[in-house]
Write an enzyme that holds these catalytic residues in place. Sequence first.
Site, PDB file in Angstrom:
ATOM      1  CB  CYS A  81     -26.814   3.795   6.207  1.00 27.00           C
ATOM      2  SG  CYS A  81     -25.460   2.609   6.380  1.00 27.00           S
TER       3      CYS A  81
ATOM      4  CE  LYS B 123      -1.097   2.222   3.487  1.00 21.63           C
ATOM      5  NZ  LYS B 123      -1.511   2.742   4.809  1.00 21.63           N
TER       6      LYS B 123
END
Length: 385
Positions: free
Chosen positions: A320, A243
């Site tokens: 959400c 990464k």
Amino acid sequence: MPSLKRSASPRLTRLTARASPYNTSVTLFEAQDTASIPKISDSPRRSKRVKLEAEEPKFTIKEEENRNPTPTEPEASGSGSSTPKKRAAKSPRKPKPIQQSLAVPHPAPENWQETYATIKRMRSQIVAPVDTMGCDQAQYKEAEPKNRRFATLISLMLSSQTKDEVTDAAVSKLRSAIGGSLTVDALINAEDVVIGEAIGKVGFWRRKTEYIKKTAQRLRDDFDSDVPKTVDELCSLPGVGPKMAFLALQVAWNLNVGIGVDVHVHRITNRLGWHKPPTKNPEETRLNLQSWLPIELHPDINHMLVGFGQVMCLPVGPRCDLCDLSANGLCPSAQKVTKTKSRKAVTLTAVKYENDSPPKIEIALEPEETKPILSDFTLQKIEPT
């Protein structure tokens, strides 16, 4: 007849028996010197009461060194061997090349273009910590190109399992502690205590202190005090993984050779159902994404999803109810948020009137507090310039 007393002489004696020539019923014993006796080693039967001590062989200085070899040399297999075989020196283990592609590409998820565009639109209205304190910000406080690339690499190494706010503060403190600029030589000459005090807020700071010191030494010895330009060379540095390598190449060298996948990218893409079956680690996620995501999107997806994960798609308690993906049915992991009626606080106040009248209780409802939509960050609409 000789005396049977043990002689004080160091020479050993043995008694032998023989019949008397004058009377056969009489047995005579004589002391016999061991010099005339055959050696014990020549005797077919060895006495258990006699202990044999092998004489220690004499060695020269060189042979004595061979008898006590260094850890890299094996001991001689036999006592008479004066030139033992030396163990061949092992060549340094070459790091395993970083896998760049899958043998069988992962199929592109359904409706991924719409999902990607929706996240990008939401991100344009959000200012996340990665936008102002990410690893790409460390380079802007350096003047020399080499120092900019080195500062980017150091920021990436310190960012592992650490929030961007903490990493950014640690990089600034480290820069001041070693003289005002992040250079390879300054970091090598700095004491471990100085480095540790500067980066003490980041996760695993002791280990990272060792890693960045060794990395700086490697860069000076093998790479002309500069950041390498390949993934395999970067991953050969202590404390640098895939990464960090892909992000370092993108930021420091503007090279697009792969996707930097961290915990945010790994978590969000799995929540979106982009991996079937779900991936178990960031490396599996990276290989899946690289197999179907258009290459021109590789440099942007990390920054976009990291900010999205820091503000909206949180690890615990994702928002959400504020996410357009949930409203449009694009996220299979969307959670339904049930709104509960807020309880109004009641205040009881005792008021005492004049003329000795009994006190009365007044009841009042406190006004509701106005809570921000996001507790830590605010949604900001960025107007085009």
